[in-house]
Design a protein around this motif. Structure first.
Motif, PDB file in Angstrom:
ATOM      1  N   UNK A 103       0.785  -1.100   0.070  1.00 43.66           N
ATOM      2  CA  UNK A 103      -0.127   0.086  -0.011  1.00 43.66           C
ATOM      3  C   UNK A 103       0.744   1.208   0.149  1.00 43.66           C
ATOM      4  N   UNK A 104       0.648   1.972  -1.168  1.00 41.47           N
ATOM      5  CA  UNK A 104       1.641   3.014  -1.207  1.00 41.47           C
ATOM      6  C   UNK A 104       2.994   2.778  -1.748  1.00 41.47           C
ATOM      7  N   UNK A 105       2.825   1.870  -2.928  1.00 44.88           N
ATOM      8  CA  UNK A 105       4.130   1.107  -3.329  1.00 44.88           C
ATOM      9  C   UNK A 105       4.975   2.080  -4.031  1.00 44.88           C
ATOM     10  N   UNK A 106       4.727   3.208  -4.545  1.00 44.86           N
ATOM     11  CA  UNK A 106       5.527   4.105  -4.999  1.00 44.86           C
ATOM     12  C   UNK A 106       6.278   3.429  -6.196  1.00 44.86           C
ATOM     13  N   UNK A 107       7.587   3.728  -6.363  1.00 39.89           N
ATOM     14  CA  UNK A 107       8.290   3.137  -7.557  1.00 39.89           C
ATOM     15  C   UNK A 107       8.551   1.691  -7.345  1.00 39.89           C
ATOM     16  N   UNK A 108       8.075   1.031  -6.223  1.00 40.74           N
ATOM     17  CA  UNK A 108       8.195  -0.595  -6.370  1.00 40.74           C
ATOM     18  C   UNK A 108       9.388  -1.103  -5.887  1.00 40.74           C
ATOM     19  N   UNK A 109      10.357  -0.189  -5.349  1.00 39.41           N
ATOM     20  CA  UNK A 109      11.613  -0.727  -4.900  1.00 39.41           C
ATOM     21  C   UNK A 109      11.425  -1.703  -3.557  1.00 39.41           C
ATOM     22  N   UNK A 167       0.481 -10.601   3.801  1.00 37.89           N
ATOM     23  CA  UNK A 167       1.091  -9.365   4.304  1.00 37.89           C
ATOM     24  C   UNK A 167       0.853  -8.237   3.498  1.00 37.89           C
ATOM     25  N   UNK A 168       0.364  -7.086   4.327  1.00 38.82           N
ATOM     26  CA  UNK A 168       0.256  -5.584   3.857  1.00 38.82           C
ATOM     27  C   UNK A 168       1.315  -4.940   4.212  1.00 38.82           C
ATOM     28  N   UNK A 169       2.381  -4.379   3.362  1.00 43.25           N
ATOM     29  CA  UNK A 169       3.565  -3.486   3.707  1.00 43.25           C
ATOM     30  C   UNK A 169       3.186  -1.988   3.489  1.00 43.25           C
ATOM     31  N   UNK A 170       3.558  -1.169   4.286  1.00 43.74           N
ATOM     32  CA  UNK A 170       3.109   0.356   4.212  1.00 43.74           C
ATOM     33  C   UNK A 170       4.436   1.331   4.604  1.00 43.74           C
ATOM     34  N   UNK A 171       5.170   1.522   3.574  1.00 45.98           N
ATOM     35  CA  UNK A 171       6.417   2.051   3.937  1.00 45.98           C
ATOM     36  C   UNK A 171       6.253   3.580   3.629  1.00 45.98           C
ATOM     37  N   UNK A 172       6.264   4.416   4.724  1.00 45.48           N
ATOM     38  CA  UNK A 172       5.986   5.812   4.548  1.00 45.48           C
ATOM     39  C   UNK A 172       4.739   6.409   3.616  1.00 45.48           C
ATOM     40  N   UNK A 173       3.589   5.638   3.906  1.00 50.67           N
ATOM     41  CA  UNK A 173       2.430   5.678   3.485  1.00 50.67           C
ATOM     42  C   UNK A 173       1.314   5.722   4.360  1.00 50.67           C
ATOM     43  N   UNK A 174       0.149   6.223   3.857  1.00 49.78           N
ATOM     44  CA  UNK A 174      -1.140   6.157   4.684  1.00 49.78           C
ATOM     45  C   UNK A 174      -1.512   5.167   5.384  1.00 49.78           C
ATOM     46  N   UNK A 175      -2.291   4.767   6.251  1.00 50.01           N
ATOM     47  CA  UNK A 175      -2.599   3.568   6.848  1.00 50.01           C
ATOM     48  C   UNK A 175      -4.130   3.307   7.007  1.00 50.01           C
ATOM     49  N   UNK A 195       9.548   7.177   9.899  1.00 51.64           N
ATOM     50  CA  UNK A 195      10.612   7.804  10.366  1.00 51.64           C
ATOM     51  C   UNK A 195      10.830   8.046  11.899  1.00 51.64           C
ATOM     52  N   UNK A 196      12.007   8.062  12.496  1.00 44.95           N
ATOM     53  CA  UNK A 196      11.935   8.201  13.980  1.00 44.95           C
ATOM     54  C   UNK A 196      12.418   9.653  14.059  1.00 44.95           C
TER      55      UNK A 196
END
Length: 297
Positions: A103-109, A167-175, A195-196
């Motif tokens: 979710x929020x895959x962006x460029x897919x990296x 599995x749902x992955x959410x990297x710097x994206x809305x939840x 981010x911390x």
């Protein structure tokens, strides 16, 4: 394009099952006749009606992210996401494919690294990548051709059946907690990267990047409370040695890129030293859905 078996998707108009129409895997149709053709670059656009009220990442923001991530700067984070996600597939019957929703895959990296990890382990997996930016999906569809890449708004009902995802992955994206819980199978995992405090602090202020809310972890837990239980939380620090161009890409590729003065950013990078030391600080949180008698509660 993805295999036909990957089309476990719901029509964004009527919520009936979609299937590929014909052997070319370029058109998805539902029994009611709603049809979605793949763009030339290989992604599908599921934004219907009024679309989305949210601002999608622009072409230059996406290009900056693609170049920065392709250089491998955040590869340790991608590996950590894969480490957290892979155990979700352990309970599957051998030989039966699992499903990843990025979710929020962006460029897919990040999805690319996870799919490669699963393939290396001999674990069959199908994947759906969602983002609201067509510019991002153009890149993601080329990087992850075996996935179904979809322009969609995560705050709208997800085009995925109940309990269909491992599995749902959410990297710097809305939840969207309710929808993530709905689509995850029992025992599935939600992997969230945030981010911390101190993330990119060496350049954030001067480059006009957004600050990190000290209460971000508490807000994450509160947003998921009632839908998910925490399994683990890990911190990851990645020291970066960035060229001036990569500092510019890092500033432009995030949410601040919507508002950054491009000329001011170029002036900043022009006066930077050949190498700038930057600290990337991430939190990888893993959750499982709360369920009662097989239902999300």
């Amino acid at each position: 394009m993805p295999p036909a078996s990957s089309a476990a998707l719901l029509c964004p108009v009527c919520r009936d099952r979609l299937r590929f129409d014909g052997g070319a895997l370029r058109t998805l149709v539902c029994p009611a006749g709603h049809s979605f053709d793949a763009a030339r670059q290989g992604y599908f656009n599921f934004l219907v009606g009024k679309g989305t009220v949210f601002e999608a990442d622009s072409a230059d923001m996406v290009a900056a992210r693609f170049d920065f991530l392709s250089a491998g700067h955040y590869r340790p984070l991608a590996d950590a996401v894969a480490d957290a996600a892979v155990p979700a597939f352990a309970a599957r019957t051998p030989g039966t494919p699992g499903t990843v929703l990025d979710a929020g895959t962006g460029t897919g990296h990040y999805l690319r690294v996870l799919l490669d990890r699963l393939a290396a382990a001999g674990t069959p997996a199908e994947a759906v990548g969602l983002d609201i930016s067509k510019f991002a999906l153009r890149r993601a569809a080329r990087l992850n051709p075996e996935a179904i890449n979809i322009v969609a708004d995560v705050w709208q009902p997800l085009p995925v059946p109940d309990g269909a995802v491992d599995v749902v992955t959410v990297v710097f994206a809305p939840r969207n907690a309710a929808e993530f819980a709905r689509v995850l199978r029992p025992g599935g995992r939600l992997v969230v990267v945030t981010p911390r405090p101190g993330h990119l602090a060496e350049i954030a202020g001067e480059a006009g990047m957004l600050g990190i809310d000290p209460a971000k972890e508490e807000r994450l837990a509160a947003s998921l409370e009632g839908w998910f239980a925490a399994l683990s939380t890990d911190s990851l620090d990645v020291p970066l040695a960035l060229s001036p161009a990569d500092v510019g890409r890092l500033a432009l590729m995030g949410p601040a890129g919507h508002h950054l003065d491009r000329e001011a950013l170029a002036a900043l990078t022009a006066r930077l030293p050949p190498v700038t030391a930057v600290s990337a600080r991430f939190r990888i949180s893993v959750f499982e859905p709360r369920r009662h008698h097989g239902l999300v509660t």
